[in-house]
Enzyme design. Structure first.
Site, mmCIF file in Angstrom:
data_model
loop_
_atom_site.group_PDB
_atom_site.id
_atom_site.type_symbol
_atom_site.label_atom_id
_atom_site.label_comp_id
_atom_site.label_asym_id
_atom_site.label_seq_id
_atom_site.Cartn_x
_atom_site.Cartn_y
_atom_site.Cartn_z
ATOM 1 N N GLN A 118 -0.863 5.965 11.730
ATOM 2 C CA GLN A 118 -1.691 4.997 12.456
ATOM 3 C C GLN A 118 -1.370 3.540 12.120
ATOM 4 O O GLN A 118 -1.568 2.644 12.934
ATOM 5 C CB GLN A 118 -3.166 5.258 12.184
ATOM 6 C CG GLN A 118 -3.587 5.021 10.739
ATOM 7 C CD GLN A 118 -5.044 5.363 10.475
ATOM 8 O OE1 GLN A 118 -5.753 5.812 11.362
ATOM 9 N NE2 GLN A 118 -5.491 5.141 9.254
ATOM 10 N N ARG B 223 2.234 3.130 -6.999
ATOM 11 C CA ARG B 223 2.134 3.960 -5.784
ATOM 12 C C ARG B 223 3.176 3.530 -4.759
ATOM 13 O O ARG B 223 3.792 4.370 -4.089
ATOM 14 C CB ARG B 223 0.740 3.829 -5.173
ATOM 15 C CG ARG B 223 -0.382 4.233 -6.085
ATOM 16 C CD ARG B 223 -1.705 3.923 -5.427
ATOM 17 N NE ARG B 223 -2.045 4.957 -4.488
ATOM 18 C CZ ARG B 223 -2.818 6.011 -4.765
ATOM 19 N NH1 ARG B 223 -3.361 6.142 -5.952
ATOM 20 N NH2 ARG B 223 -3.060 6.923 -3.878
ATOM 21 N N TYR C 98 -2.195 2.457 -18.045
ATOM 22 C CA TYR C 98 -0.848 2.982 -18.316
ATOM 23 C C TYR C 98 0.192 2.046 -17.716
ATOM 24 O O TYR C 98 -0.098 1.301 -16.770
ATOM 25 C CB TYR C 98 -0.676 4.418 -17.805
ATOM 26 C CG TYR C 98 -1.082 4.662 -16.372
ATOM 27 C CD1 TYR C 98 -0.218 4.396 -15.321
ATOM 28 C CD2 TYR C 98 -2.337 5.174 -16.074
ATOM 29 C CE1 TYR C 98 -0.588 4.643 -14.010
ATOM 30 C CE2 TYR C 98 -2.719 5.421 -14.765
ATOM 31 C CZ TYR C 98 -1.844 5.153 -13.740
ATOM 32 O OH TYR C 98 -2.209 5.388 -12.435
ATOM 33 N N ASP D 251 -4.993 15.151 0.596
ATOM 34 C CA ASP D 251 -6.418 14.822 0.650
ATOM 35 C C ASP D 251 -7.099 15.351 1.915
ATOM 36 O O ASP D 251 -8.320 15.514 1.929
ATOM 37 C CB ASP D 251 -6.615 13.300 0.580
ATOM 38 C CG ASP D 251 -6.544 12.772 -0.851
ATOM 39 O OD1 ASP D 251 -6.193 13.557 -1.764
ATOM 40 O OD2 ASP D 251 -6.841 11.585 -1.058
HETATM 41 P P1 FAD Z 1 -3.515 9.340 2.100
HETATM 42 O O1 FAD Z 1 -2.832 8.585 1.039
HETATM 43 O O2 FAD Z 1 -4.930 8.988 2.398
HETATM 44 O O3 FAD Z 1 -2.636 9.181 3.411
HETATM 45 C C1 FAD Z 1 -3.125 9.494 4.689
HETATM 46 C C2 FAD Z 1 -2.272 8.780 5.726
HETATM 47 O O4 FAD Z 1 -2.701 9.211 7.022
HETATM 48 C C3 FAD Z 1 -2.428 7.269 5.694
HETATM 49 O O5 FAD Z 1 -1.154 6.673 5.764
HETATM 50 C C4 FAD Z 1 -3.270 6.974 6.912
HETATM 51 O O6 FAD Z 1 -3.026 5.689 7.465
HETATM 52 C C5 FAD Z 1 -2.838 8.087 7.859
HETATM 53 N N1 FAD Z 1 -3.856 8.438 8.866
HETATM 54 C C6 FAD Z 1 -5.178 8.668 8.632
HETATM 55 N N2 FAD Z 1 -5.805 8.958 9.778
HETATM 56 C C7 FAD Z 1 -4.871 8.920 10.761
HETATM 57 C C8 FAD Z 1 -4.939 9.134 12.171
HETATM 58 N N3 FAD Z 1 -6.086 9.457 12.793
HETATM 59 N N4 FAD Z 1 -3.789 9.011 12.896
HETATM 60 C C9 FAD Z 1 -2.604 8.683 12.273
HETATM 61 N N5 FAD Z 1 -2.506 8.467 10.940
HETATM 62 C C10 FAD Z 1 -3.622 8.589 10.188
HETATM 63 N N6 FAD Z 1 -3.242 11.274 -7.783
HETATM 64 C C11 FAD Z 1 -2.286 11.606 -8.688
HETATM 65 O O7 FAD Z 1 -1.504 12.533 -8.437
HETATM 66 N N7 FAD Z 1 -2.173 10.929 -9.880
HETATM 67 C C12 FAD Z 1 -2.994 9.884 -10.197
HETATM 68 O O8 FAD Z 1 -2.852 9.284 -11.271
HETATM 69 C C13 FAD Z 1 -4.010 9.499 -9.266
HETATM 70 N N8 FAD Z 1 -4.839 8.482 -9.540
HETATM 71 C C14 FAD Z 1 -5.807 8.145 -8.639
HETATM 72 C C15 FAD Z 1 -6.687 7.100 -8.957
HETATM 73 C C16 FAD Z 1 -7.683 6.744 -8.068
HETATM 74 C C17 FAD Z 1 -8.657 5.658 -8.450
HETATM 75 C C18 FAD Z 1 -7.793 7.428 -6.824
HETATM 76 C C19 FAD Z 1 -8.863 7.055 -5.832
HETATM 77 C C20 FAD Z 1 -6.929 8.464 -6.501
HETATM 78 C C21 FAD Z 1 -5.932 8.838 -7.405
HETATM 79 N N9 FAD Z 1 -5.049 9.889 -7.125
HETATM 80 C C22 FAD Z 1 -4.095 10.244 -8.034
HETATM 81 C C23 FAD Z 1 -5.169 10.671 -5.871
HETATM 82 C C24 FAD Z 1 -4.168 10.231 -4.810
HETATM 83 O O9 FAD Z 1 -4.254 8.845 -4.634
HETATM 84 C C25 FAD Z 1 -4.437 10.920 -3.488
HETATM 85 O O10 FAD Z 1 -4.700 12.285 -3.694
HETATM 86 C C26 FAD Z 1 -3.211 10.776 -2.569
HETATM 87 O O11 FAD Z 1 -2.911 9.428 -2.356
HETATM 88 C C27 FAD Z 1 -3.465 11.477 -1.239
HETATM 89 O O12 FAD Z 1 -2.347 11.302 -0.410
HETATM 90 P P2 FAD Z 1 -2.396 11.813 1.103
HETATM 91 O O13 FAD Z 1 -1.050 11.504 1.649
HETATM 92 O O14 FAD Z 1 -2.910 13.199 1.160
HETATM 93 O O15 FAD Z 1 -3.512 10.903 1.804
#
Ligand code: FAD
Length: 391
Positions: free
Chosen positions: A33, A106, A214, A296
Site C-alpha cells: 500500500q 529494521r 542493544y 503479524d
Molecule cells: P508488517 O511489518 O506490519 O508489514 C505489513 C505490510 O503490509 C506493511 O508494509 C503495510 O504497509 C502493508 N499493508 C498493510 N495493509 C495493506 C493493504 N490493505 N494493502 C496493501 N498493503 C498493506 N520481532 C523480532 O523478530 N525481533 C525483535 O527484536 C522485535 N522487536 C520488536 C519491538 C517492538 C517494540 C515491536 C512493536 C515489535 C517487535 N518485533 C520484533 C516484532 C516485529 O516488528 C513484527 O512481528 C514484524 O515487523 C511483522 O512483520 P510483518 O511483515 O508480518 O508485518
C-alpha cells in the site's frame, strides 16, 4: 501454478516470503500500500533460528555487513542496576545453535531482503491498497482502492496486524490493546557518554516497566526501547506516534543509572501502542484453502520474546517448502504449511505474554523473580526449542 502467487504486504514478512519464493523459482508478485518500501527507525533482534534461515537464503555476508553480534544478553534490575542473569551469545550461540545471535536496524534487515527480491526481478506493485478479497473456483480475486482487480491461485496475506486478508478469512476477530506502550529511540553510540555505550543486549526489569537496549549498525548505533503500562490516543494502526520524553522520564524516575542516564541522554523518542491477538488455537488461523497468512497477519505477538519478525521469516521459509512438496495442489500445500507452523507460533505468542508479565512484576513476586534469575541465570534465559529450531 501458472499464474503468479500474490503476496500482499512488503514488510519484513512479505519481503522474506517473496525472496524465498523467487529463490525457489516460483512466480510471485508483491503488492504494497505504501508509496515506497521501508521500515521505521528502530532495531530488531534475530535469534540463531532466524539467522540460520537468512544464511540459507545467501544473506549471511549482507547481514554481517550491517548487523551487530552482541557477546551476551544480560538481565538487570532497573531499580538497583544489579545483574540478575547472563546468557553468553557470540561464539557460544554459534557453537550451540550453528548460527549467531544478531541485532540489526529494521531498515537494514528490510533493505537486504528487498535487494534480494529486486535481484530476482520480482514484480512489485506499490501504492496499491487491498480493500477486499473474493474467492471462486478460478482462484482468489483481490480488489484494491485504486480500482485494480488481481486474480491469483494463491494469496499470501503478509499485511500485518490490521490485515485485510485475515479479515476475509476470520471476520469476527480484531486485534486487542495490550495496555502497553513502547517508547523507542535509536542513537549514535559516539554521541553518548562512554559509560552509556554498550555492545550487549541488556534487559532492565522494573516494576510495571522494562527497557531493552542493544547495538545495531555494526555497533555504531544503540537501539533503546522502554515499555510502560498505559494507553495512548490517536490512530492505533500507526507505529510511529510522537512521544513525550518528559513522560517517559517520569515513568522511569525510580530507575538507577546507567539506565536513567541513558533515558535522559536521549531526547528524540517515538511511541508505539502495542496490540496483539491471543495465541493461535487452530491451523485455520494460519491458512485456509488458497489463502495463507504470514507474520503479524497470522500471529501478532508482544515483543517480549523478540521473535515476531523471526516467526514471519520462519513462516516464509516453511511456506515455500510446503509449496515445493505439493506443487500441483495449492490447498494441500497450504494445509501442510498451516499444520507445520501454527503450534510453534502459538507457543511463542504465549511465552511472549508470560515474559511481559514477569518483566513487570511488583512486590514480593518481583523479589522471587530476581532470586530465580540469580540462581538459574543462563538456564532460564536460554530457549533451546526456539533458537535451535530447524525447518
Ligand atoms: P508488517 O511489518 O506490519 O508489514 C505489513 C505490510 O503490509 C506493511 O508494509 C503495510 O504497509 C502493508 N499493508 C498493510 N495493509 C495493506 C493493504 N490493505 N494493502 C496493501 N498493503 C498493506 N520481532 C523480532 O523478530 N525481533 C525483535 O527484536 C522485535 N522487536 C520488536 C519491538 C517492538 C517494540 C515491536 C512493536 C515489535 C517487535 N518485533 C520484533 C516484532 C516485529 O516488528 C513484527 O512481528 C514484524 O515487523 C511483522 O512483520 P510483518 O511483515 O508480518 O508485518
Amino acid at each position: 501454478m501458472e499464474q503468479a502467487m500474490v503476496i500482499v504486504g512488503g514488510g519484513i514478512g512479505g519481503m522474506a516470503a517473496a525472496l524465498a519464493a523467487a529463490r525457489a523459482g516460483m512466480s510471485v508478485r508483491l503488492v504494497e500500500q505504501a508509496h515506497a518500501f521501508g521500515e521505521v527507525g528502530a532495531g530488531i533482534q534475530l535469534g540463531p533460528n532466524v539467522v540460520k534461515v537468512l544464511e540459507s537464503w545467501g544473506l549471511g555476508d549482507a547481514l554481517r555487513s550491517v548487523a551487530a553480534f552482541p557477546e551476551r544478553l544480560e538481565v538487570r534490575n532497573a531499580l538497583t542496576a544489579k545483574t540478575l542473569g547472563v546468557l553468553p551469545l557470540g561464539a557460544q550461540a554459534l557453537a550451540r545453535y550453528g548460527a549467531a545471535y544478531a541485532t540489526v536496524a529494521r531498515a537494514d534487515l528490510h533493505g537486504l531482503l528487498l535487494q534480494g527480491v529486486q535481484a530476482y526481478g520480482v514484480p512489485q506493485q506499490l501504492d496499491t491498497v487491498l480493500t477486499h478479497v473474493e474467492e471462486d473456483a478460478q482462484g482468489v480475486q483481490l480488489h484494491t482502492a485504486q480500482g485494480h482487480l488481481l486474480t491469483t491461485p494463491l494469496l499470501v496475506g503478509a499485511d500485518g496486524l490490521w490485515s485485510r486478508v485475515r479479515q476475509h478469512l476470520l471476520p469476527q476477530s480484531q486485534p486487542r490493546s495490550t495496555g502497553h506502550l513502547a517508547f523507542r529511540a535509536m542513537v549514535r553510540q559516539d554521541a553518548l557518554p562512554a559509560a552509556l555505550r554498550s555492545r550487549a543486549v541488556t534487559a532492565w526489569l522494573g516494576p510495571k516497566f522494562h527497557a531493552v537496549q542493544y547495538p545495531v549498525c555494526g555497533g555504531a548505533w544503540l537501539n533503546v526501547v522502554a515499555i510502560v503500562q498505559g494507553q495512548t490516543e490517536g490512530d492505533p494502526t500507526s507505529w510511529d506516534h510522537s512521544a513525550n520524553a518528559a513522560e517517559l522520564r517520569a515513568r522511569l524516575a525510580n530507575a538507577q543509572a546507567p539506565l536513567l542516564d541513558l533515558i535522559h541522554a536521549i531526547d528524540d523518542w517515538r511511541l508505539w501502542p502495542l496490540y496483539d491477538r491471543p495465541p493461535m488455537t487452530s491451523a485455520a488461523q494460519q491458512a485456509q484453502g488458497r489463502i495463507a497468512l504470514l507474520g503479524d497477519a497470522a500471529h501478532p505477538m508482544r515483543p517480549y520474546m523478540a521473535q515476531g519478525a523471526g516467526m514471519a521469516i520462519e513462516d516464509a521459509q516453511q511456506l515455500v517448502m510446503s509449496l515445493q512438496t505439493q506443487p500441483s495442489d495449492v490447498s494441500a500445500a497450504l494445509a501442510h504449511y498451516a499444520q507445520t507452523r501454527w503450534r510453534r507460533n502459538a507457543r511463542v505468542q504465549a511465552r511472549a505474554i508470560r515474559n511481559g508479565e514477569i518483566f513487570h512484576l511488583r512486590g514480593p513476586l518481583r523479589l522471587g523473580r530476581d532470586i530465580s534469575l540469580k540462581l538459574l541465570g543462563q538456564h532460564v534465559l536460554d530457549v533451546p526449542w526456539l533458537y535451535g529450531y530447524q525447518a
